[in-house]
Write a protein that holds these residues in place. Sequence first.
Motif, short mmCIF file in Angstrom:
data_model
loop_
_atom_site.label_atom_id
_atom_site.label_comp_id
_atom_site.label_asym_id
_atom_site.label_seq_id
_atom_site.Cartn_x
_atom_site.Cartn_y
_atom_site.Cartn_z
N TRP A 147 -8.92 -4.25 -0.25
CA TRP A 147 -8.44 -4.11 -0.58
C TRP A 147 -9.15 -1.78 -1.03
O TRP A 147 -8.39 -1.69 -1.27
CB TRP A 147 -7.31 -4.48 -2.02
CG TRP A 147 -6.58 -3.57 -2.76
CD1 TRP A 147 -5.21 -3.31 -2.91
CD2 TRP A 147 -6.82 -2.38 -3.12
NE1 TRP A 147 -4.87 -2.46 -3.16
CE2 TRP A 147 -5.27 -1.39 -3.59
CE3 TRP A 147 -8.14 -1.53 -4.08
CZ2 TRP A 147 -5.35 -0.46 -4.76
CZ3 TRP A 147 -7.80 -0.56 -4.69
CH2 TRP A 147 -6.34 0.05 -5.00
N ARG A 169 -0.63 1.03 -6.97
CA ARG A 169 -0.69 0.63 -6.50
C ARG A 169 -1.60 -0.25 -5.93
O ARG A 169 -1.84 -1.49 -5.87
CB ARG A 169 -1.25 1.75 -4.98
CG ARG A 169 -1.61 1.53 -4.04
CD ARG A 169 -1.66 2.04 -2.30
NE ARG A 169 -1.68 3.36 -2.69
CZ ARG A 169 -2.20 4.52 -2.34
NH1 ARG A 169 -3.38 4.11 -1.85
NH2 ARG A 169 -2.34 5.22 -3.04
N LEU A 212 0.86 -1.38 -0.64
CA LEU A 212 0.11 0.07 0.10
C LEU A 212 0.96 1.66 0.12
O LEU A 212 0.53 2.57 0.57
CB LEU A 212 -0.88 -0.23 0.93
CG LEU A 212 -1.92 -1.39 1.24
CD1 LEU A 212 -2.75 -1.12 2.79
CD2 LEU A 212 -2.87 -0.81 0.56
#
Length: 186
Positions: free
Chosen positions: A46, A20, A12
């Motif tokens: 995520w 990312r 991250l």
Amino acid sequence: MVTVEARQLFRLDNEVLAFRFTATMSDRAGGAPQERLSSHGRLKLWLHAAGLGVPDVSPAELQDALNLREAIYRAGLAVTVTQRPDPGDAAILNRAATAGQSRPALDENGLAVWNLSKEAPVPDALGVLAADAIHVLGGPDRDRIKACEGPGCAGLFLDTSRGANRRWCSMNTCGNRVKKARLANR
């Protein structure tokens, strides 16, 4: 809020949101790339860690996300070698960006957040990712997009160093691995 589980599963640390997202497939240049979005629950995790929290993700939305991620990655690699992205990849990015109906806003703390619709939060979140990729890949700093030189990595990053001589996606991971290997070989 980024959870401990998200920090353990995902990289991250990339400054560019779209890059990312591409890092959810790790060790791309290695012998065994690792898929980190192996379930709809992991995509949901995520997205939450990226500030794009959604209530749920369907199997079809997971596949859409994986297709978008790979289109972003392939387009980014093309830009790193001063080529145009494949028209098919550009179409995937453009389609996802226009399908999203998200709106940026400031929260009560004055921080930027994304308001996703209740009707289609996952397409909205994917639209944010696609728009971010389009902004970076087609923007004025596109000549600063690079692929990591770390062993097995090949992750995309935007080199914002003064001399434009950055070689690794992250000094804390790939850069340290290379430097430790050099010290061990002495």
